[in-house]
Design an enzyme around this catalytic site. Sequence first.
Site, PDB file in Angstrom:
ATOM      1  N   LYS A 152      34.580  23.209  35.264  1.00  0.00           N
ATOM      2  CA  LYS A 152      34.438  23.282  37.051  1.00  0.00           C
ATOM      3  C   LYS A 152      34.318  23.968  37.243  1.00  0.00           C
ATOM      4  O   LYS A 152      33.595  24.243  38.914  1.00  0.00           O
ATOM      5  CB  LYS A 152      36.368  23.389  37.274  1.00  0.00           C
ATOM      6  N   ASP A 194      42.257  17.608  44.309  1.00  0.00           N
ATOM      7  CA  ASP A 194      42.275  15.864  43.395  1.00  0.00           C
ATOM      8  C   ASP A 194      43.063  14.393  43.544  1.00  0.00           C
ATOM      9  O   ASP A 194      43.488  14.365  42.335  1.00  0.00           O
ATOM     10  CB  ASP A 194      43.214  17.424  42.330  1.00  0.00           C
ATOM     11  N   GLN A 248      44.884  24.347  38.575  1.00  0.00           N
ATOM     12  CA  GLN A 248      45.018  24.082  37.233  1.00  0.00           C
ATOM     13  C   GLN A 248      47.178  22.962  36.725  1.00  0.00           C
ATOM     14  O   GLN A 248      47.532  24.091  36.784  1.00  0.00           O
ATOM     15  CB  GLN A 248      45.242  24.347  36.494  1.00  0.00           C
TER      16      GLN A 248
END
Length: 278
Positions: free
Chosen positions: A52, A119, A96
Site C-alpha cells: 500500500k 476500506d 490493517q
Amino acid sequence: MANIIDGKVISKQIKDELKEQVACLNRDGKEVCLAVIQVGNDPASTVYVGNKKKACEYIGIKSLAYELPEKTTEAELIELIEKLNKDDNVHGILVQLPVPKHINEETIINAISPSKDVDGFHPSSVGALSIGKKGFVSCTPAGIIQLLKRSGIEISGKECVVVGRSNIVGKPMAMLLLRENGTVTVCHSKTKDLKEVCKRADILVVAIGRPKMIDASYVKEGATVIDVGIHRNENGKLCGDVDYESVEPVAGAITPVPGGVGPMTIAMLMNNCVEAVL
Ligand code: NDP
C-alpha cells in the site's frame, strides 16, 4: 480458450489515471494523505502494508505509517483513530486487518469516520452502498466491477452468481452487480445444488476461500469467471478458489491468480483515497 482478464494491466491503468488526478490536485495546492495503522507484526500484514505504501508513492499520495506494538490496547488504538479523524490533513484511515485478538475488529471499524473510511467497511459505507447513495465501496468488489467494465463485459441483464457472502467481498459484490443491473444470486455453504446454480451464471464471482474448488463442471460454456481466492501451497505457488486449468478452456473470460483480482484491491484503495479529497 478464454480471454485472460489482466488485473496487472488494468490496475496500472487505474493507478496512472489517479497519478494524473493527484498531480492536478497538487497543482491546486491539495495533498492526498492516507494513514495506515498496523498493530503487531503479522508477516502477511507487513507485506500488504508495504504494498500500500509503494502504491501511494507511485501515485503521489502521502502515506503516514503507524506501526504499533502487539500489546497496544483497544483504547490506545481508538485514541489514535480519533486523533486522525479530527486531522484535516488526513483524508483516509486504514487499520490493517486482522488486529490482535484482544482488540475488537468491529469496534475499530466503527471508530473510523465514514468520511475517511477508504476500506469501505464502516456500517455507514455498507448502508450507503445498499441504498444506492454515495459512499466508499469495499476495494476488492469495486475492483472486480472495474475489471469487468474495462474488459468490455456487459453486466446489465446478465445472470450473476456470487459464491461467498462475506462482509468484505461477497455481500458488497452482490450489491455492486445489482447496481449495475445484473440479476444476482448469492451462494454460501448452505446453498443446495451449488453446481447447478453456478452453471446458470454468465458472470461467476468466486470468493469461498477453498483452493481450486470450482472446476469446469460448475461453469457454463462462455461464462466470465472471476476468482477472488488467494492460496499459497507448500511450494510457495499461488492459486485461487477456481481450478484454472480445468475452467480456462470452458470460460469465455477468466482472471488468473496471481495477476487478476489481487492487484485491483490496492488500485481501488488508492481510488478511494483520491475520492476522499474530491
Ligand atoms: P470468508 O471466509 O469470510 O467467506 C467465505 C464464504 O464462502 C462464506 O460466505 C462461506 O459460506 C462460503 N463458503 C465456504 N465454503 C463453501 C462451500 N463449500 N460452498 C459454498 N460456499 C462456501 O472469505 P472472504 O470473502 O474474506 O475471502 C474469500 C477468498 O478471497 C479467500 O481466499 C481470501 O483470501 C480471498 N480474498 C482475496 C482478496 C484479494 O484482494 N484478491 C481480498 C479478500 C479476500 P458461509 O457464509 O455459509 O460460511
